[in-house]
Design an enzyme around this catalytic site. Sequence first.
Site, PDB file in Angstrom:
ATOM      1  N   ARG B  29       0.831  -8.061  11.697  1.00 57.85           N
ATOM      2  CA  ARG B  29       0.402  -8.088  10.310  1.00 57.85           C
ATOM      3  C   ARG B  29      -0.646  -6.994  10.103  1.00 57.85           C
ATOM      4  O   ARG B  29      -1.431  -6.705  10.994  1.00 57.85           O
ATOM      5  CB  ARG B  29      -0.229  -9.438   9.984  1.00 57.85           C
ATOM      6  CG  ARG B  29      -0.828  -9.491   8.589  1.00 57.85           C
ATOM      7  CD  ARG B  29      -1.785 -10.647   8.408  1.00 57.85           C
ATOM      8  NE  ARG B  29      -1.082 -11.915   8.322  1.00 57.85           N
ATOM      9  CZ  ARG B  29      -1.138 -12.871   9.226  1.00 57.85           C
ATOM     10  NH1 ARG B  29      -1.838 -12.672  10.316  1.00 57.85           N
ATOM     11  NH2 ARG B  29      -0.508 -13.997   9.065  1.00 57.85           N
ATOM     12  N   GLY B  30      -0.614  -6.389   8.937  1.00 62.64           N
ATOM     13  CA  GLY B  30      -1.612  -5.363   8.658  1.00 62.64           C
ATOM     14  C   GLY B  30      -1.551  -4.969   7.200  1.00 62.64           C
ATOM     15  O   GLY B  30      -0.871  -5.635   6.411  1.00 62.64           O
ATOM     16  N   THR B  31      -2.218  -3.884   6.873  1.00 67.27           N
ATOM     17  CA  THR B  31      -2.212  -3.448   5.473  1.00 67.27           C
ATOM     18  C   THR B  31      -0.812  -3.010   5.049  1.00 67.27           C
ATOM     19  O   THR B  31      -0.476  -3.005   3.883  1.00 67.27           O
ATOM     20  CB  THR B  31      -3.171  -2.272   5.262  1.00 67.27           C
ATOM     21  OG1 THR B  31      -2.940  -1.344   6.319  1.00 67.27           O
ATOM     22  CG2 THR B  31      -4.612  -2.710   5.282  1.00 67.27           C
ATOM     23  N   GLY B  33       1.946  -4.567   5.731  1.00 63.12           N
ATOM     24  CA  GLY B  33       2.836  -5.690   5.472  1.00 63.12           C
ATOM     25  C   GLY B  33       2.962  -6.591   6.686  1.00 63.12           C
ATOM     26  O   GLY B  33       2.001  -6.748   7.444  1.00 63.12           O
ATOM     27  N   HIS B  34       4.118  -7.195   6.860  1.00 60.63           N
ATOM     28  CA  HIS B  34       4.319  -8.149   7.947  1.00 60.63           C
ATOM     29  C   HIS B  34       5.516  -7.747   8.783  1.00 60.63           C
ATOM     30  O   HIS B  34       6.484  -7.218   8.259  1.00 60.63           O
ATOM     31  CB  HIS B  34       4.577  -9.546   7.377  1.00 60.63           C
ATOM     32  CG  HIS B  34       3.531  -9.978   6.408  1.00 60.63           C
ATOM     33  ND1 HIS B  34       2.412 -10.667   6.784  1.00 60.63           N
ATOM     34  CD2 HIS B  34       3.420  -9.767   5.068  1.00 60.63           C
ATOM     35  CE1 HIS B  34       1.653 -10.884   5.727  1.00 60.63           C
ATOM     36  NE2 HIS B  34       2.248 -10.357   4.671  1.00 60.63           N
ATOM     37  N   LYS B  52      10.528  -5.625   8.976  1.00 59.99           N
ATOM     38  CA  LYS B  52       9.218  -5.311   8.414  1.00 59.99           C
ATOM     39  C   LYS B  52       9.269  -5.532   6.913  1.00 59.99           C
ATOM     40  O   LYS B  52      10.104  -4.954   6.227  1.00 59.99           O
ATOM     41  CB  LYS B  52       8.893  -3.853   8.733  1.00 59.99           C
ATOM     42  CG  LYS B  52       7.710  -3.268   7.997  1.00 59.99           C
ATOM     43  CD  LYS B  52       7.432  -1.887   8.560  1.00 59.99           C
ATOM     44  CE  LYS B  52       6.489  -1.088   7.682  1.00 59.99           C
ATOM     45  NZ  LYS B  52       6.243   0.249   8.233  1.00 59.99           N
ATOM     46  N   ASP B 151       6.255  15.584   6.238  1.00 57.55           N
ATOM     47  CA  ASP B 151       5.768  14.300   6.728  1.00 57.55           C
ATOM     48  C   ASP B 151       5.859  14.190   8.247  1.00 57.55           C
ATOM     49  O   ASP B 151       5.143  13.421   8.865  1.00 57.55           O
ATOM     50  CB  ASP B 151       6.574  13.143   6.122  1.00 57.55           C
ATOM     51  CG  ASP B 151       6.228  12.960   4.660  1.00 57.55           C
ATOM     52  OD1 ASP B 151       5.168  13.456   4.256  1.00 57.55           O
ATOM     53  OD2 ASP B 151       7.009  12.337   3.947  1.00 57.55           O
TER      54      ASP B 151
END
EC number: 2.7.11.22
Lengths: 247, 398
Positions: B29-31, B33-34, B52, B151
């Site tokens: 989990r993080g900024t 998402g999951h 994700k 990118d």
Amino acid sequence: MSTQASTSGSVNEARGRRSAEDVEDSKKHFRVCRFIIDTGVKLGMRSVPMATACALYHRFFQSASLQVYEPYLVAMSAIYLAGKVEEQHLRTRDIINVCHRYFHPEREPLELDGKFWELRDSIVQCELLILRQLNFQVSFEHPHKYLLQYLLSVRSLLNRHAWSRTPIAETALAVLKDSYHGTVCVHHKPQHLALTSLYLALQTYGVQLPRGELEWWQVVCADITKAQIETIMSELLQLYDMEAKCT
Amino acid sequence: MDHDFKTRLAAERERVEDLFEYEGCKVGRGTYGHVYKAKRKDGKDEKEYALKQIEGTGISMSACREIALLRELKHPNVITLQKVFLSHSDRKVWLLFDYAEHDLWHIIKFHRASKANKKPMQLPRGMVKSLLYQILDGIHYLHANWVLHRDLVKWAVYGFLCLCVSADMGFARLFNSPLKPLADLDPVVVTFWYRAPELLLGARHYTKAIDIWAIGCIFAELLTSEPIFHCRQEDIKTSNPFHHDQLDRIFSVMGFPADKDWEDIRKMPEYPTLQKDFRRTTYANSSLIKYMEKHKVKPDSKVFLLLQKLLTMDPTKRITSEQALQDPYFLEDPLPTSDVFAGCQIPYPKREFLSEDEPEEKTEKVTMSYRHGLGSYKGPDLQKFACTKNMHTQKSCI
């Protein structure tokens, strides 16, 4: 005998109808792209995001039908999505306001009521639709950067006065940007499109470049043929004919 | 578009919850998402997948660019995006990848911890070689393609630090969300430890050589189980590229670069500060040879020679990924294997499931300060970090 004649007649007729439809479709796409570019300018979009918006639009209608999808909605979503792809964020609110003014120059901006939210919802839903339709292949390589390189090479082949007398760079860039009115922008390699825009600009002003063993265009872009240049050039010129018919 | 058409489309569309079983299987989990560990419901295959769910609704700018980039990448050592699920009703975006049980951070931390706990466990040399080969192969692919995609630069720079190894295949894969700002990644990833000297001296542009330096650091660490340029650091958020302690650490291992070894050092923006703060004589007794000898790596071995080429101070003289792949090290026995775990037991623990209402990221950040000093800190907490709590490992991984 007569039946045969009549079948071939109807085939011809159908063919004629189809090409008439194609012309109508191209005219429609031309107008919608003009809309994308006009609103893009008002939204302060840079050239590349604007090019991406048009490319997204054309790619979408390569596989979807004008009879099923509303082109102006697709255009608005393409603008919104292009802002994301090219990292120039645009707010849906601004896009809606500018587009509303385009269609109804005399009216006040939309109130933030049900109608506004419906329109906003349509734009974001249609954005997802475009992503699906294009299989998420939404980043394009545009000809702009190649044109810059080619211009630098060509400038070094000309003397300073010949270069400053004629607006070659401006014309080539204008041709390049205009190419996004039609599907020519998604049918050819970016290098070829850039080269042909420059070629057309040089021809327009009758600028002669020194010729060695190779033509100048063979030097700057190794994999293009004269025939390809001519094909792209005629497609570009057709767009200018189209402009006369559409406006 | 008319209403019926829309409902018909919506009914035909495959939904993630119909196809995959992932409930209660959250592994990260993080900024962003999951992340869930998932399996197909229809049993068409028994593979494990990583699902994700992107935070927020709709297509955000970073999600859009990430998906577009992932769509274009195709290489055995770079993670592949299998599928995207878009739900028009709640506008949630799901990405489907192959599942990776272990990742490079996981592995590195495990060995750091075992060493810190005085129970050192060396990585098998064959595994180090296979890992390095695959990292280089993946990075070479990214380097060869990044001209086409800006990118990719961001991706490549820290991508390999987030390398995943899937247990079933043993394939290492580069994985990173390319658009996350560096500060959003695991702070350990952003440490100065893996920064090339030219960056610390103020170089403003990322180059392929910068990645190669970092790969060299990883290589050294895989060989010795400790970060080669480990350095205490408090002010991670500083905007000044010049980092005295970090440079000091590099010179203490490598020695101060001779003028002929790095001629352009004089052109570096921070060169005047360097001259003011450092003396060549301080480092007269240091060299990479001595450092690695302490760790039982012989200076005439192929391992050492390749390490030396990767950790070359002058970025213009540093080896490229393409040259590195041709290095004699990879031609000597044991040859690199496509399964990095070939023939050895996997000692690393599997990922644990998180409960749905685990504390937020913020509480994790507080404990971060421990982790910076990981190399020197020898407490019981370390074990816990390295073995049970791998939230950050996963964060940087998926």
